[in-house]
Design an enzyme around this catalytic site. Sequence first.
Site, PDB file in Angstrom:
ATOM      1  N   GLU A   1       6.807   7.508   4.024  1.00  0.00           N
ATOM      2  CA  GLU A   1       7.208   6.315   3.304  1.00  0.00           C
ATOM      3  C   GLU A   1       8.440   6.968   2.362  1.00  0.00           C
ATOM      4  O   GLU A   1       9.574   6.663   2.423  1.00  0.00           O
ATOM      5  CB  GLU A   1       6.108   5.858   2.643  1.00  0.00           C
ATOM      6  CG  GLU A   1       6.481   4.801   1.364  1.00  0.00           C
ATOM      7  CD  GLU A   1       5.201   4.246   0.619  1.00  0.00           C
ATOM      8  OE1 GLU A   1       5.410   3.292  -0.081  1.00  0.00           O
ATOM      9  OE2 GLU A   1       4.347   5.149   0.591  1.00  0.00           O
TER      10      GLU A   1
ATOM     11  N   HIS B   1      -0.932   7.305   5.222  1.00  0.00           N
ATOM     12  CA  HIS B   1       0.295   7.287   4.837  1.00  0.00           C
ATOM     13  C   HIS B   1       1.305   8.321   5.150  1.00  0.00           C
ATOM     14  O   HIS B   1       0.966   9.330   4.499  1.00  0.00           O
ATOM     15  CB  HIS B   1       0.495   6.894   3.299  1.00  0.00           C
ATOM     16  CG  HIS B   1      -0.483   5.636   2.815  1.00  0.00           C
ATOM     17  ND1 HIS B   1      -1.633   5.145   3.286  1.00  0.00           N
ATOM     18  CD2 HIS B   1       0.182   4.591   1.991  1.00  0.00           C
ATOM     19  CE1 HIS B   1      -1.909   3.609   2.924  1.00  0.00           C
ATOM     20  NE2 HIS B   1      -0.846   3.625   1.992  1.00  0.00           N
TER      21      HIS B   1
ATOM     22  N   HIS C   1      -4.438  -2.816   0.356  1.00  0.00           N
ATOM     23  CA  HIS C   1      -5.267  -2.072  -0.498  1.00  0.00           C
ATOM     24  C   HIS C   1      -5.941  -3.104  -1.225  1.00  0.00           C
ATOM     25  O   HIS C   1      -5.302  -3.945  -2.030  1.00  0.00           O
ATOM     26  CB  HIS C   1      -4.260  -1.188  -1.392  1.00  0.00           C
ATOM     27  CG  HIS C   1      -3.687  -0.182  -0.750  1.00  0.00           C
ATOM     28  ND1 HIS C   1      -4.009   1.089  -0.476  1.00  0.00           N
ATOM     29  CD2 HIS C   1      -2.473  -0.110   0.107  1.00  0.00           C
ATOM     30  CE1 HIS C   1      -3.230   1.964   0.140  1.00  0.00           C
ATOM     31  NE2 HIS C   1      -1.972   1.257   0.572  1.00  0.00           N
TER      32      HIS C   1
ATOM     33  N   ASP D   1       0.653  -4.502   2.141  1.00  0.00           N
ATOM     34  CA  ASP D   1       0.263  -3.416   1.161  1.00  0.00           C
ATOM     35  C   ASP D   1      -0.651  -3.647  -0.001  1.00  0.00           C
ATOM     36  O   ASP D   1      -1.649  -3.532  -0.061  1.00  0.00           O
ATOM     37  CB  ASP D   1       1.792  -2.743   1.127  1.00  0.00           C
ATOM     38  CG  ASP D   1       1.760  -1.184   0.637  1.00  0.00           C
ATOM     39  OD1 ASP D   1       0.319  -0.530   0.434  1.00  0.00           O
ATOM     40  OD2 ASP D   1       2.587  -0.607   0.394  1.00  0.00           O
ATOM     41  N   ASP D   2       0.614  -4.082  -1.017  1.00  0.00           N
ATOM     42  CA  ASP D   2      -0.049  -4.282  -2.334  1.00  0.00           C
ATOM     43  C   ASP D   2       0.558  -5.673  -2.780  1.00  0.00           C
ATOM     44  O   ASP D   2       1.347  -5.545  -3.528  1.00  0.00           O
ATOM     45  CB  ASP D   2       0.093  -3.311  -3.399  1.00  0.00           C
ATOM     46  CG  ASP D   2      -0.290  -1.916  -3.040  1.00  0.00           C
ATOM     47  OD1 ASP D   2      -1.651  -1.628  -3.290  1.00  0.00           O
ATOM     48  OD2 ASP D   2       0.591  -1.324  -2.323  1.00  0.00           O
TER      49      ASP D   2
ATOM     50  N   HIS E   1      -3.077  -2.944   6.848  1.00  0.00           N
ATOM     51  CA  HIS E   1      -2.462  -1.910   5.794  1.00  0.00           C
ATOM     52  C   HIS E   1      -2.662  -2.878   4.580  1.00  0.00           C
ATOM     53  O   HIS E   1      -1.471  -3.487   4.125  1.00  0.00           O
ATOM     54  CB  HIS E   1      -1.063  -1.506   6.123  1.00  0.00           C
ATOM     55  CG  HIS E   1      -0.646  -0.652   5.018  1.00  0.00           C
ATOM     56  ND1 HIS E   1       0.425   0.546   5.206  1.00  0.00           N
ATOM     57  CD2 HIS E   1      -0.612  -0.347   3.509  1.00  0.00           C
ATOM     58  CE1 HIS E   1       0.535   1.173   4.278  1.00  0.00           C
ATOM     59  NE2 HIS E   1      -0.035   0.797   3.339  1.00  0.00           N
TER      60      HIS E   1
END
Length: 340
Positions: A202, A199, A21, A280-281, A19
Amino acid sequence: MADGRLAAAVQAMPKTELHVHIEGTLEPGLALQFAARNDVELPWTSLDALSAQYEFTDLQSFLDLYYRLMGTLRHAQDFHDLMLSYLRRAAQDGVRHAEIFFDPQVHLANGIPYDTVLDGLHAGLREGEERYGVSGALILCIVRDLPLQDAERMLDLAVPRADEVLGIGLDSAEVGHPPKLFEHVFERAGDLGWHRVAHAGEEAGIDYMQQALDLLHVERIDHGAHALDDAAMMRRLAEERVPVTRCPLSNIRLHVVKDAEGLRIRDFLDAGVITTVNSDDPAYFGGYLTDNYLALVQAGCTLYDLARLGEMSIQASFLDQGRKAALLEEFEAWKLEYLG
C-alpha cells in the site's frame, strides 16, 4: 447500460467483502452516540465538526483520527452495535459473506478486555446473519507499529478462543514496519489453524509483498497496489493464485494513487491476478462496497469487468467449497439477469 441500472446491477450482485476493518465502519454519528453513552470526551461535539475531520493527506493522518474514535468503543454492546450497523449496510450492497478485520490490541490499550471485544463482535455477527442474511468471520489484525511483544501477548490472549477467529492479518502504518518482524507471530497463528493475510504494497513496495509471501506465508495480499511496479511480482501472484484485496476509494483518499485510473484494476485482471474490490474503512473514505465498484467505472471498467471482480471475491474467500458453490450458483443467476 444507464448509470442507474448499472448501480442497481452492482448492488444486486452477490459478492463477498474480504478487506474491511470493523472499526473503519464507525460513522461520525455513531461515534458521537457511543461517546455520549460512554462518557468519552471528544474534541468535536457536533456532527459537522467531526465530519470536517475526514480529510486526509496520507495514511498517518487517517490513522490519527481512526484510533482516536476507537476510544469511544467501551462495552460489548458497542461492538455489537457497530457490527450490526456494518452488516445492515453490507446487505444493501449485495454482500453475502464478509471476512472482517478487528484491532484488539488498540482496544486492550484502551482498557477493554479481549473477551469484551470478541463477545460483542460475535453477538453482532449472529444477529446480523439472522436479520440480513450476511455471514461473517473475524480476522485478528496485528497492529504493526506497536511493539512486537504486544503482538506476541495478543496471541497469548487469543489462544483460549482461537476457534472463534478465522485468521490473522497485519495492518496500520506500513513503512518502517516490515512483515519480516512478525514471522514468529504468523507461524504461531498458522499452528492455531488460522488463515494468514497481510497488508502489503500500500505505502511500501515490492519487498514488503515478497516478505509477506515468503516469510509470513500469506494466502492473500491486502492492497497490493505496488505489485504493478514489478512484472515478476504480477506473474507470481497470477501463477500462485494469490488474491489481492484492492480498495479503490481508500487508495484514492489516502493518495496511494491520484485517481481511479491510477488503480489500474484492469491491468491486474489482464495479468490473471485474482483481484477483489473492498471498502477498507468505508466510514472514513466516503463509500461502502457498491461505491467502490462504481468508482472503477470512472477508470473504464464495464459491468463485465465488475462481474469478474465480484465472482473473484467469492473464489478468494475462505468459505468452504459447499458455500462457495452455492454463492457461485447464485452469481450465475445474477449474470443471466444482468448480463444476458
